[in-house]
Design an enzyme around this catalytic site. Sequence first.
Site, PDB file in Angstrom:
ATOM      1  N   HIS A 174      66.458  68.552  21.915  1.00  0.00           N
ATOM      2  CA  HIS A 174      65.363  67.576  22.022  1.00  0.00           C
ATOM      3  C   HIS A 174      64.909  67.010  20.686  1.00  0.00           C
ATOM      4  O   HIS A 174      63.913  66.283  20.649  1.00  0.00           O
ATOM      5  CB  HIS A 174      64.141  68.204  22.691  1.00  0.00           C
ATOM      6  CG  HIS A 174      64.344  68.582  24.113  1.00  0.00           C
ATOM      7  ND1 HIS A 174      64.054  67.735  25.162  1.00  0.00           N
ATOM      8  CD2 HIS A 174      64.817  69.716  24.679  1.00  0.00           C
ATOM      9  CE1 HIS A 174      64.328  68.334  26.309  1.00  0.00           C
ATOM     10  NE2 HIS A 174      64.801  69.547  26.045  1.00  0.00           N
ATOM     11  N   LYS A 233      49.820  60.539  22.461  1.00  0.00           N
ATOM     12  CA  LYS A 233      50.933  61.482  22.332  1.00  0.00           C
ATOM     13  C   LYS A 233      50.518  62.494  21.288  1.00  0.00           C
ATOM     14  O   LYS A 233      49.487  62.324  20.637  1.00  0.00           O
ATOM     15  CB  LYS A 233      52.221  60.761  21.928  1.00  0.00           C
ATOM     16  CG  LYS A 233      52.081  59.819  20.719  1.00  0.00           C
ATOM     17  CD  LYS A 233      53.376  59.051  20.458  1.00  0.00           C
ATOM     18  CE  LYS A 233      53.534  57.805  21.315  1.00  0.00           C
ATOM     19  NZ  LYS A 233      54.784  57.740  22.034  1.00  0.00           N
ATOM     20  N   ARG A 234      51.289  63.562  21.115  1.00  0.00           N
ATOM     21  CA  ARG A 234      50.954  64.506  20.054  1.00  0.00           C
ATOM     22  C   ARG A 234      50.846  63.782  18.719  1.00  0.00           C
ATOM     23  O   ARG A 234      51.554  62.809  18.471  1.00  0.00           O
ATOM     24  CB  ARG A 234      52.024  65.613  19.988  1.00  0.00           C
ATOM     25  CG  ARG A 234      51.934  66.592  21.128  1.00  0.00           C
ATOM     26  CD  ARG A 234      50.592  67.311  21.130  1.00  0.00           C
ATOM     27  NE  ARG A 234      50.499  68.235  20.037  1.00  0.00           N
ATOM     28  CZ  ARG A 234      50.576  69.561  20.146  1.00  0.00           C
ATOM     29  NH1 ARG A 234      50.725  70.120  21.338  1.00  0.00           N
ATOM     30  NH2 ARG A 234      50.491  70.324  19.095  1.00  0.00           N
ATOM     31  N   LYS A 281      55.613  60.247  14.445  1.00  0.00           N
ATOM     32  CA  LYS A 281      55.198  59.338  15.524  1.00  0.00           C
ATOM     33  C   LYS A 281      54.308  58.207  14.990  1.00  0.00           C
ATOM     34  O   LYS A 281      54.028  57.239  15.679  1.00  0.00           O
ATOM     35  CB  LYS A 281      54.466  60.109  16.626  1.00  0.00           C
ATOM     36  CG  LYS A 281      55.359  61.129  17.356  1.00  0.00           C
ATOM     37  CD  LYS A 281      54.569  61.884  18.422  1.00  0.00           C
ATOM     38  CE  LYS A 281      55.322  63.059  19.016  1.00  0.00           C
ATOM     39  NZ  LYS A 281      56.285  62.670  20.069  1.00  0.00           N
ATOM     40  N   THR A 308      58.946  59.764  26.508  1.00  0.00           N
ATOM     41  CA  THR A 308      58.924  59.565  27.957  1.00  0.00           C
ATOM     42  C   THR A 308      57.659  58.807  28.376  1.00  0.00           C
ATOM     43  O   THR A 308      57.634  58.199  29.441  1.00  0.00           O
ATOM     44  CB  THR A 308      58.971  60.917  28.705  1.00  0.00           C
ATOM     45  OG1 THR A 308      58.117  61.851  28.038  1.00  0.00           O
ATOM     46  CG2 THR A 308      60.378  61.466  28.745  1.00  0.00           C
ATOM     47  N   LYS A 323      56.465  55.749  31.241  1.00  0.00           N
ATOM     48  CA  LYS A 323      55.288  55.788  32.125  1.00  0.00           C
ATOM     49  C   LYS A 323      54.473  54.508  31.999  1.00  0.00           C
ATOM     50  O   LYS A 323      54.001  53.948  32.987  1.00  0.00           O
ATOM     51  CB  LYS A 323      54.410  57.001  31.774  1.00  0.00           C
ATOM     52  CG  LYS A 323      55.079  58.326  32.118  1.00  0.00           C
ATOM     53  CD  LYS A 323      54.415  59.537  31.454  1.00  0.00           C
ATOM     54  CE  LYS A 323      55.384  60.715  31.470  1.00  0.00           C
ATOM     55  NZ  LYS A 323      54.961  61.842  30.637  1.00  0.00           N
TER      56      LYS A 323
HETATM   57  C1  GPK Z   1      61.032  67.731  21.201  1.00  0.00           C
HETATM   58  F1  GPK Z   1      61.813  69.348  19.734  1.00  0.00           F
HETATM   59  C2  GPK Z   1      60.885  68.919  20.549  1.00  0.00           C
HETATM   60  C3  GPK Z   1      59.718  69.687  20.733  1.00  0.00           C
HETATM   61  O1  GPK Z   1      59.547  70.742  20.129  1.00  0.00           O
HETATM   62  N1  GPK Z   1      58.781  69.226  21.587  1.00  0.00           N
HETATM   63  C4  GPK Z   1      58.935  68.051  22.247  1.00  0.00           C
HETATM   64  O2  GPK Z   1      58.067  67.676  23.046  1.00  0.00           O
HETATM   65  C5  GPK Z   1      60.198  66.021  22.777  1.00  0.00           C
HETATM   66  N2  GPK Z   1      60.067  67.304  22.044  1.00  0.00           N
HETATM   67  C6  GPK Z   1      60.738  64.885  21.933  1.00  0.00           C
HETATM   68  O3  GPK Z   1      59.971  64.764  20.762  1.00  0.00           O
HETATM   69  C7  GPK Z   1      60.675  63.607  22.755  1.00  0.00           C
HETATM   70  O4  GPK Z   1      61.246  62.540  22.048  1.00  0.00           O
HETATM   71  C8  GPK Z   1      61.411  63.807  24.077  1.00  0.00           C
HETATM   72  O5  GPK Z   1      61.205  62.711  24.918  1.00  0.00           O
HETATM   73  C9  GPK Z   1      60.921  65.062  24.781  1.00  0.00           C
HETATM   74  O6  GPK Z   1      61.002  66.194  23.928  1.00  0.00           O
HETATM   75  C10 GPK Z   1      61.711  65.379  26.030  1.00  0.00           C
HETATM   76  O7  GPK Z   1      63.070  65.382  25.767  1.00  0.00           O
END
Ligand code: GPK
Length: 831
Positions: free
Chosen positions: A371, A564-565, A570, A675, A679
């Site tokens: 991810h 978002k976080r 970001k 994601t 939405k």
């Molecule tokens: C990826 F590595 C990580 C993590 O520790 N936490 C997290 O939420 C997210 N992510 C990505 O940052 C997003 O771009 C992605 O859409 C999401 O995982 C799901 O794949």
Amino acid sequence: SIPEAQREAWKRAQTTGFRGTEGFEKEFVRHVETTLGRSMFNCDENAAYSATSLAFRDRLILDWNRTQQRQTYIDSKRVYYLSLEFLMGRALDNAMLNIGLKDTAKVGLADLGFRIEDIIQQEHDAALGNGGLGRLAACFLDSLASLDFPAWGYGLRYRYGIFKQEIIDGYQMEVPDYWLDFNPWEFPRHDVTVDIQFYGQVRKQTDDTGKTVSVWEGGELVEAVAYDVPIPGYDTPTTNNLRLWSSKASGGEFDFQKFNNGDYESSVADQQRAETISAVLYPNDNLERGKELRLKQQYFWVAASLYDIVRRFKKSKRPWSEFPDQVAIQLNDTHPTLAIVELQRILVDIEGLAWDQAWEIVTSTFGYTNHTVLPEALEKWPVGLVQHLLPRHLQIIYDINLFFLQAVEKAFPDDRDMLRRVSIIEESQPKMVRMAFLAIVGSHKVNGVAELHSDLIKTTIFKDFVEIYGPDKFTNVTNGITPRRWLHQANPRLSELISSRLGGNGFLKDLNGLNKLELLADDKEFRKEWSEIKYANKVRLAKHIKDTMGVTVNPASLFDVQVKRIHEYKRQQLNIFGVIHRYLALKAMKPEERKKQLPRVSIFGGKAAPGYWMAKQIIHLINAVGAVVNKDGDIGDLLKVVFLEDYNVSKAEIICPASDISEHISTAGTEASGTSNMKFVLNGGLIIGTCDGANIEITREIGDNNIFLFGNLAEDVEDLRHTHTYGSHTIDPDLDKVFKEIEKGTFGTPHDFSAMIAAVRDHGDYYLVSDDFHSYIETHKLVDEAYRNQDDWVSKCIISVARMGFFSSDRCINEYAESIWNIEPLAMKDC
Ligand code: GPK
């Protein structure tokens, strides 16, 4: 094996669950009066929520039982989704909609004196996740059940989910989120327990056949107790299971020996130490901090889950070679990678299989999803720590690595450095276990979560592995979202409008069905209804902003949202610098000119990891800017800046339907997918974004005239960083003005924000804020212009929604099922 007469008795007494309004009301009142011990005279909204949930839970569990019985009977292949995070949000509304009984409950609740909206609001979010990764897991569970796949989720039952965020004097404060006080959605399974071992030693011994076997002994035991959460599919009786493990002291409440010896305190301390394992979710997003307790959590959860999976497989009495035909296990990021090692240990040490046969089974069973490419998020554990906590596992990791490196050496005899680069053990000081490499070596497929991201991992962090295994082991599955929660539940009016024009709700299970909406993009009447719904959603959000933050915003303004976080990659800092730039521009205008400007509300929301100092500074600046701008008489409605407290799933359900434009503005190449971008578009909002993650595929689907793209491309990022460090780094002049304004003290003590400015000006601007600033500002001007033509704007929104079918998590799950898991749906017959 149950005698016929007994079967008959069971059948006669069978519970069926309510169907109509009357049935619901009966169940509701029964729960109020018996389960809750109340009456109509003291049934407040919270009690009404409890009774409604219990009535629905009773129904769910019947479907759950039937689903599980059928899956066991047919004994087809199951998929197990291992995730340390499941960001589920609220369950009641979702359950009512998926079962198709929300209207029934609405009428019933009204008869009994309640408004269903108020009752839904009573529920506490299940917030067992940080952000995108955890919410993706939750969307996947919804799709798996809705598509009738035999699937289980496995996770941890944290006593404290992600902290609650309070904003006090413009600063983030963290408050613990104790969510388990009353949780009607879980079923404790005190009979489903597993003893999990930690520490101890490994002894080699020779068995009867003369074979050397390893025995892991000593150390301490902690008990894992299962809690099951039913996951209802939409418009299907299939109800899957999410099994969450909770830790407690092994052998019951206390060590009675100690207790009887008068050592009461230490026996309670033992118990508390055991319970600590599942006590708290680590609040970091895209960051791994290498804490021992985190590794304990990982092993505890993985070992309990594998024990459960293996126990279920063994009931079928099949030979071990058939394990991968019955079981697929998906690793959601590297957090569950120890499962690979644990399965190898079970097969070799406990079941007595030969190493190679066991390894073949292991690698055929696992798939691994990556991810992120951010280096600080890639998991590594000190060898010494693994050795101490899991001595046998470390040996197995070394053996896996040995066999792997031997094969690499054979295939690449001339590349000596290759071995060092790909070794699962990093030869650093101290030595580290590289979990991502272990996950790749132990899986048959590795996937990224959007096309750009999947390409990037193949050319950067996993490049060598593509050479070693060939390209076919690496694949892409672009993320998706469930249209049930993110359209039907969050935006009921839009869902209803669409359904009225498409002749039914079919699009909720086949999202490509939306494309017929395109014909209505220029339909005046349709556009009008569409706009009215957007406006009503904005009024609802405006009320929420007023109620929670005390800021009055005009719903006729353009709502610009970034939720978002909070993370430097970001780039919420880019957004707030842009807001300041807008503020300065407005201030510099003559009143006549100012009047012509488009009113805007900049809405921010998101949590910062408690130890992420820079992210907290960003939150503070946003609030400080809001405090100045919102009370500036020159500005009035032309600009408002709001930081929404405690962004979570249930708030996202209010926010997404209410945005006009949302921001997905990560430095190109850093956001794996994203994601929330999906939405927002699905809810009829446009987006401004960089060429990153799923933004690129969204553009491809909806067309580049329906999205506002800006900024440098991923392929140029490295060179730009290089020039910052080694060339002359000039800051964008407009951004420099923004910095000077902050430094003048316009938004409070300049020192409070000096690190944010220094990161750009003095420390190499790693995230390219200055490089992208001009293009960002110019693109926002285009947004303003486009918004002035409402007819065109609304047409763009309609066309975008019509073309969003690809981003359903149903599509995503079907891709996993076919290309990674090799499983088929198992529809429930009426039985
Ligand atoms: C990826 F590595 C990580 C993590 O520790 N936490 C997290 O939420 C997210 N992510 C990505 O940052 C997003 O771009 C992605 O859409 C999401 O995982 C799901 O794949």
